[in-house]
Scaffold this active site. Structure first.
Site, mmCIF file in Angstrom:
data_model
loop_
_atom_site.group_PDB
_atom_site.id
_atom_site.type_symbol
_atom_site.label_atom_id
_atom_site.label_comp_id
_atom_site.label_asym_id
_atom_site.label_seq_id
_atom_site.Cartn_x
_atom_site.Cartn_y
_atom_site.Cartn_z
ATOM 1 N N TYR A 156 121.586 -4.144 118.439
ATOM 2 C CA TYR A 156 120.727 -4.801 119.437
ATOM 3 C C TYR A 156 119.923 -5.940 118.792
ATOM 4 O O TYR A 156 119.868 -7.055 119.317
ATOM 5 C CB TYR A 156 119.795 -3.749 120.041
ATOM 6 C CG TYR A 156 118.891 -4.239 121.145
ATOM 7 C CD1 TYR A 156 119.380 -4.438 122.435
ATOM 8 C CD2 TYR A 156 117.539 -4.482 120.905
ATOM 9 C CE1 TYR A 156 118.539 -4.868 123.451
ATOM 10 C CE2 TYR A 156 116.695 -4.908 121.918
ATOM 11 C CZ TYR A 156 117.200 -5.099 123.195
ATOM 12 O OH TYR A 156 116.362 -5.537 124.190
ATOM 13 N N LYS A 160 120.005 -9.956 119.624
ATOM 14 C CA LYS A 160 118.818 -10.671 120.104
ATOM 15 C C LYS A 160 118.395 -11.780 119.125
ATOM 16 O O LYS A 160 117.860 -12.809 119.540
ATOM 17 C CB LYS A 160 117.666 -9.680 120.330
ATOM 18 C CG LYS A 160 117.946 -8.673 121.442
ATOM 19 C CD LYS A 160 118.194 -9.364 122.769
ATOM 20 C CE LYS A 160 118.418 -8.409 123.924
ATOM 21 N NZ LYS A 160 118.704 -9.103 125.181
HETATM 22 P P1 NAP Z 1 117.680 -2.573 132.546
HETATM 23 O O1 NAP Z 1 116.543 -2.074 133.361
HETATM 24 O O2 NAP Z 1 118.558 -1.603 131.835
HETATM 25 O O3 NAP Z 1 118.586 -3.535 133.479
HETATM 26 C C1 NAP Z 1 119.713 -4.153 132.932
HETATM 27 C C2 NAP Z 1 120.311 -5.112 133.936
HETATM 28 O O4 NAP Z 1 121.430 -5.754 133.308
HETATM 29 C C3 NAP Z 1 120.857 -4.421 135.173
HETATM 30 O O5 NAP Z 1 120.681 -5.266 136.283
HETATM 31 C C4 NAP Z 1 122.336 -4.258 134.859
HETATM 32 O O6 NAP Z 1 123.184 -4.191 135.996
HETATM 33 C C5 NAP Z 1 122.588 -5.564 134.121
HETATM 34 N N1 NAP Z 1 123.795 -5.529 133.285
HETATM 35 C C6 NAP Z 1 124.088 -4.688 132.264
HETATM 36 N N2 NAP Z 1 125.279 -5.005 131.742
HETATM 37 C C7 NAP Z 1 125.750 -6.065 132.446
HETATM 38 C C8 NAP Z 1 126.925 -6.854 132.387
HETATM 39 N N3 NAP Z 1 127.893 -6.619 131.490
HETATM 40 N N4 NAP Z 1 127.076 -7.880 133.276
HETATM 41 C C9 NAP Z 1 126.118 -8.126 134.201
HETATM 42 N N5 NAP Z 1 124.984 -7.416 134.300
HETATM 43 C C10 NAP Z 1 124.804 -6.398 133.441
HETATM 44 O O7 NAP Z 1 117.176 -3.570 131.397
HETATM 45 P P2 NAP Z 1 115.781 -4.357 131.254
HETATM 46 O O8 NAP Z 1 114.844 -3.500 130.508
HETATM 47 O O9 NAP Z 1 115.369 -4.926 132.564
HETATM 48 O O10 NAP Z 1 116.219 -5.527 130.268
HETATM 49 C C11 NAP Z 1 116.585 -6.818 130.723
HETATM 50 C C12 NAP Z 1 116.740 -7.720 129.514
HETATM 51 O O11 NAP Z 1 115.512 -7.771 128.782
HETATM 52 C C13 NAP Z 1 117.802 -7.228 128.522
HETATM 53 O O12 NAP Z 1 118.484 -8.337 127.963
HETATM 54 C C14 NAP Z 1 116.984 -6.528 127.461
HETATM 55 O O13 NAP Z 1 117.628 -6.494 126.230
HETATM 56 C C15 NAP Z 1 115.740 -7.415 127.432
HETATM 57 N N6 NAP Z 1 114.561 -6.746 126.887
HETATM 58 C C16 NAP Z 1 114.059 -5.618 127.482
HETATM 59 C C17 NAP Z 1 112.935 -5.014 126.932
HETATM 60 C C18 NAP Z 1 112.313 -3.780 127.512
HETATM 61 O O14 NAP Z 1 111.380 -3.252 126.902
HETATM 62 N N7 NAP Z 1 112.740 -3.303 128.675
HETATM 63 C C19 NAP Z 1 112.341 -5.552 125.777
HETATM 64 C C20 NAP Z 1 112.887 -6.697 125.211
HETATM 65 C C21 NAP Z 1 114.004 -7.296 125.781
HETATM 66 P P3 NAP Z 1 123.471 -2.744 136.742
HETATM 67 O O15 NAP Z 1 122.202 -2.394 137.442
HETATM 68 O O16 NAP Z 1 124.592 -3.022 137.681
HETATM 69 O O17 NAP Z 1 123.812 -1.780 135.638
#
Ligand code: NAP
Length: 248
Positions: A156, A160
């Protein structure tokens, strides 16, 4: 406030979490919106309905961001349906956490494909309509983990960190066409992705965060409004941390 009025935005992974918050915030600010999901169709339909209530045009597309051909089809469909593309938010991402000694080749490949190759796929195809318009804003969702690393997340963190190098390179490459490219590095944001943390782990993180709370999707969405819209027209190639001063 209408900070994005008249703009068309594409957000990958808009069915849940941060992406959903970006869709709803962009709708509130007047943008027409296309967003993608991978499998959560019902959730995606609910997000469309909620965003449409703000009086903007919204479409959800089932499209795998890690697939080059699907990304090309998606961008073509979005430009055909909406007439243009002003803002691309490369948000889709996954985790497959484990210590390096236990990490399989598959866990490495999946995370690199969904988190990093997707950013190449979407950016590559979005640049064509943006170059024609001589304007555009690309926002790539990195992470504080890409800046500082994290035990148990080598795949991961690599994806990133790769996004950050990609972002800075694209900013230099297409700046002369008035296209901007920035990254956001969220800290710990309360979504499904962080639901796996135990209450004790959450408490430990909160203790380490100077602002003393986990972030919300809306905290990240507000940064996307800034970078996507015209308040940041001289900001490109930057990494904006949205992390409550964690690791600062
Ligand atoms: P999440 O709640 O797990 O949601 C992930 C989203 O990505 C969902 O809409 C999912 O679609 C979609 N997705 C996954 N694989 C995909 C693919 N191959 N093609 C198209 N869509 C896909 O994640 P999140 O926490 O909101 O994170 C969003 C972004 O922020 C990510 O890049 C993550 O790495 C980054 N981030 C998150 C955090 C955190 O603390 N949450 C911190 C730093 C960075 P489905 O619903 O259809 O599965």
């Amino acid at each position: 406030m209408g900070l994005l009025k008249g703009k068309v935005a594409l957000i990958t992974g808009g069915s849940r979490g941060i992406g959903e918050a970006v869709v709803l915030k962009f709708a509130e600010e007047g943008a027409d919106i296309a967003f993608t999901y991978q499998s959560s169709e019902e959730k995606a339909n609910a997000v469309v309905a909620a965003a449409e209530q703000k009086g903007v045009k919204v479409r959800a597309y089932k499209s795998d961001a890690s697939d080059y051909a699907q990304a090309e089809t998606l961008i073509n469909e979005v430009v055909e349906t909406f007439g243009k593309l002003d803002i691309l938010v490369n948000n889709a991402g996954i985790t497959k956490d484990t210590l390096m000694l236990r990490m399989s080749e598959e866990q490495w490949d999946q995370v690199i494909h969904v988190n990093l190759k997707s950013v190449f796929n979407l950016t590559k195809h979005a640049l064509k309509p943006m170059m024609k318009m001589r304007s555009g804003s690309i926002i790539n969702m990195s992470s504080v983990v890409g800046v500082f690393g994290n035990a148990g997340q080598a795949n991961y963190a690599a994806s990133k960190a790769g996004i950050i190098g990609f972002t800075k390179s694209i900013a230099k490459e297409v700046g002369s066409r008035n296209i901007r490219c920035n990254a956001i590095a969220p800290g710990f944001i309360e979504t499904d992705m962080t639901q796996i943390l135990t209450e004790e782990q959450k408490k430990n993180y909160i203790d380490a965060i100077p602002l003393k709370r986990l972030g919300s999707g809306e905290d990240v969405a507000n940064a996307c409004v800034y970078l996507g819209g015209d308040l940041s027209t001289y900001v490109s190639g930057q990494v904006l941390s949205v992390c409550g001063a964690l690791n600062t």
